[in-house]
Design an enzyme around this catalytic site. Structure first.
Site, PDB file in Angstrom:
ATOM      1  N   ASN A 202      -8.697  -7.765   5.652  1.00 13.02           N
ATOM      2  CA  ASN A 202      -8.024  -6.620   6.267  1.00 13.02           C
ATOM      3  C   ASN A 202      -8.282  -5.365   5.433  1.00 13.02           C
ATOM      4  O   ASN A 202      -8.185  -5.413   4.206  1.00 13.02           O
ATOM      5  CB  ASN A 202      -6.516  -6.882   6.352  1.00 13.02           C
ATOM      6  CG  ASN A 202      -6.195  -8.093   7.210  1.00 13.02           C
ATOM      7  OD1 ASN A 202      -6.864  -8.347   8.210  1.00 13.02           O
ATOM      8  ND2 ASN A 202      -5.186  -8.855   6.823  1.00 13.02           N
TER       9      ASN A 202
ATOM     10  N   HIS B 219      -9.635  -8.662  -0.990  1.00 11.32           N
ATOM     11  CA  HIS B 219      -9.497 -10.115  -0.860  1.00 11.32           C
ATOM     12  C   HIS B 219      -9.988 -10.574   0.498  1.00 11.32           C
ATOM     13  O   HIS B 219      -9.927  -9.832   1.477  1.00 11.32           O
ATOM     14  CB  HIS B 219      -8.050 -10.563  -1.085  1.00 11.32           C
ATOM     15  CG  HIS B 219      -7.052  -9.887  -0.179  1.00 11.32           C
ATOM     16  ND1 HIS B 219      -6.568  -8.622  -0.416  1.00 11.32           N
ATOM     17  CD2 HIS B 219      -6.445 -10.313   0.960  1.00 11.32           C
ATOM     18  CE1 HIS B 219      -5.707  -8.291   0.528  1.00 11.32           C
ATOM     19  NE2 HIS B 219      -5.625  -9.302   1.387  1.00 11.32           N
TER      20      HIS B 219
ATOM     21  N   CYS C 155      -0.814  -3.876  -9.810  1.00  8.33           N
ATOM     22  CA  CYS C 155      -1.468  -4.648  -8.744  1.00  8.33           C
ATOM     23  C   CYS C 155      -1.214  -6.150  -8.943  1.00  8.33           C
ATOM     24  O   CYS C 155      -1.591  -6.718  -9.964  1.00  8.33           O
ATOM     25  CB  CYS C 155      -2.968  -4.352  -8.742  1.00  8.33           C
ATOM     26  SG  CYS C 155      -3.877  -5.405  -7.602  1.00  8.33           S
TER      27      CYS C 155
ATOM     28  N   CYS D 208      -4.463  -8.161  -9.518  1.00  9.27           N
ATOM     29  CA  CYS D 208      -4.981  -8.002 -10.887  1.00  9.27           C
ATOM     30  C   CYS D 208      -4.200  -8.921 -11.821  1.00  9.27           C
ATOM     31  O   CYS D 208      -4.775  -9.580 -12.697  1.00  9.27           O
ATOM     32  CB  CYS D 208      -4.853  -6.557 -11.357  1.00  9.27           C
ATOM     33  SG  CYS D 208      -6.122  -5.445 -10.710  1.00  9.27           S
TER      34      CYS D 208
ATOM     35  N   GLY E  71      -3.617  -4.298   8.911  1.00  6.90           N
ATOM     36  CA  GLY E  71      -2.770  -5.374   8.403  1.00  6.90           C
ATOM     37  C   GLY E  71      -2.873  -5.636   6.913  1.00  6.90           C
ATOM     38  O   GLY E  71      -2.325  -6.621   6.420  1.00  6.90           O
TER      39      GLY E  71
HETATM   40  P1  5GP Z   1      -3.187  -8.841   3.375  1.00  9.43           P
HETATM   41  O1  5GP Z   1      -1.949  -8.671   4.235  1.00  9.43           O
HETATM   42  O2  5GP Z   1      -3.285  -7.719   2.364  1.00  9.43           O
HETATM   43  O3  5GP Z   1      -4.455  -9.053   4.140  1.00  9.43           O
HETATM   44  O4  5GP Z   1      -2.965 -10.206   2.600  1.00  9.43           O
HETATM   45  C1  5GP Z   1      -2.205 -10.308   1.445  1.00  9.43           C
HETATM   46  C2  5GP Z   1      -1.836 -11.762   1.282  1.00  9.43           C
HETATM   47  O5  5GP Z   1      -1.413 -11.958  -0.055  1.00  9.43           O
HETATM   48  C3  5GP Z   1      -0.710 -12.254   2.188  1.00  9.43           C
HETATM   49  O6  5GP Z   1      -1.197 -13.296   3.027  1.00  9.43           O
HETATM   50  C4  5GP Z   1       0.360 -12.743   1.205  1.00  9.43           C
HETATM   51  O7  5GP Z   1       0.983 -13.941   1.623  1.00  9.43           O
HETATM   52  C5  5GP Z   1      -0.428 -12.941  -0.077  1.00  9.43           C
HETATM   53  N1  5GP Z   1       0.336 -12.726  -1.293  1.00  9.43           N
HETATM   54  C6  5GP Z   1       1.100 -11.621  -1.574  1.00  9.43           C
HETATM   55  N2  5GP Z   1       1.647 -11.736  -2.799  1.00  9.43           N
HETATM   56  C7  5GP Z   1       1.213 -12.918  -3.306  1.00  9.43           C
HETATM   57  C8  5GP Z   1       1.444 -13.588  -4.556  1.00  9.43           C
HETATM   58  O8  5GP Z   1       2.160 -13.122  -5.438  1.00  9.43           O
HETATM   59  N3  5GP Z   1       0.816 -14.793  -4.736  1.00  9.43           N
HETATM   60  C9  5GP Z   1       0.020 -15.341  -3.769  1.00  9.43           C
HETATM   61  N4  5GP Z   1      -0.543 -16.524  -4.045  1.00  9.43           N
HETATM   62  N5  5GP Z   1      -0.209 -14.737  -2.584  1.00  9.43           N
HETATM   63  C10 5GP Z   1       0.378 -13.541  -2.355  1.00  9.43           C
HETATM   64 ZN    ZN Z   2      -5.953  -5.186  -8.474  1.00  8.28          ZN
END
Ligand code: 5GP
Ligand code: ZN
Length: 139
Positions: free
Chosen positions: A87, A100, A5, A8, A93
């Site tokens: 989300n 988060h 993850c 994590c 999404g």
């Molecule tokens: P979700 O699409 O799950 O609601 O949001 C995941 C978010 O995590 C996305 O906006 C993406 O840009 C962000 N994200 C994914 N991988 C990383 C990472 O390695 N570092 C950071 N700072 N953000 C990440």
């Molecule tokens: Zn995790």
């Protein structure tokens, strides 16, 4: 900690991030995409897949921090508004399956981020009292 993850790994500092806030249970860091300037993610340090299956006490701590981050974005970045969003599952999404909350500062209505709630063309055929009572039964 879930070994595959990404969040994590960020929570445990295995992967670096730009940290905005941290305590024993919660960490907030800048989203890599910076959809708008200052776009921040607030996560529980403990791994839970999403908002719906996070214990209430932990979820409250994350939401408290999300509120404070939004206030700081208004105060310090000159944001004119904020979207707070979590989300749940891919249909909504979600791409990272570690709970988060996005805190997305808004400067203009026409930016990289948009939520559009269109009226359902079938809205008139739905019975709102019946729908409300169905959801109520699940509480
Ligand atoms: P979700 O699409 O799950 O609601 O949001 C995941 C978010 O995590 C996305 O906006 C993406 O840009 C962000 N994200 C994914 N991988 C990383 C990472 O390695 N570092 C950071 N700072 N953000 C990440
Ligand atoms: Zn995790």
């Amino acid at each position: 900690m879930e070994k595959d993850c990404m969040f994590c790994k960020i929570a445990h500092k295995i992967v670096p991030s730009s940290v905005v806030y941290e305590d024993d249970d919660v960490i907030a860091f800048l989203d890599i995409s910076q959809t708008t300037k200052g776009h921040t993610l607030v996560i529980s340090k403990e791994h839970y897949d999403n908002f719906l299956n996070t214990p209430q006490e932990v979820m409250h701590k994350v939401m408290d921090v999300a509120q404070r981050i939004g206030q700081a974005q208004m105060l310090m970045l000159g944001a004119k508004g904020v979207n707070i969003l979590s989300n749940v599952n891919k249909e909504a999404g979600q791409s990272v399956y570690h709970f988060h909350v996005h805190v997305i500062p808004r400067y203009l209505a026409s930016e990289g981020f948009e939520i559009s709630m269109k009226e359902n063309p079938d809205a008139k055929s739905l019975s709102l009292p019946a729908l409300a009572s169905t959801i109520k039964k699940g509480l």
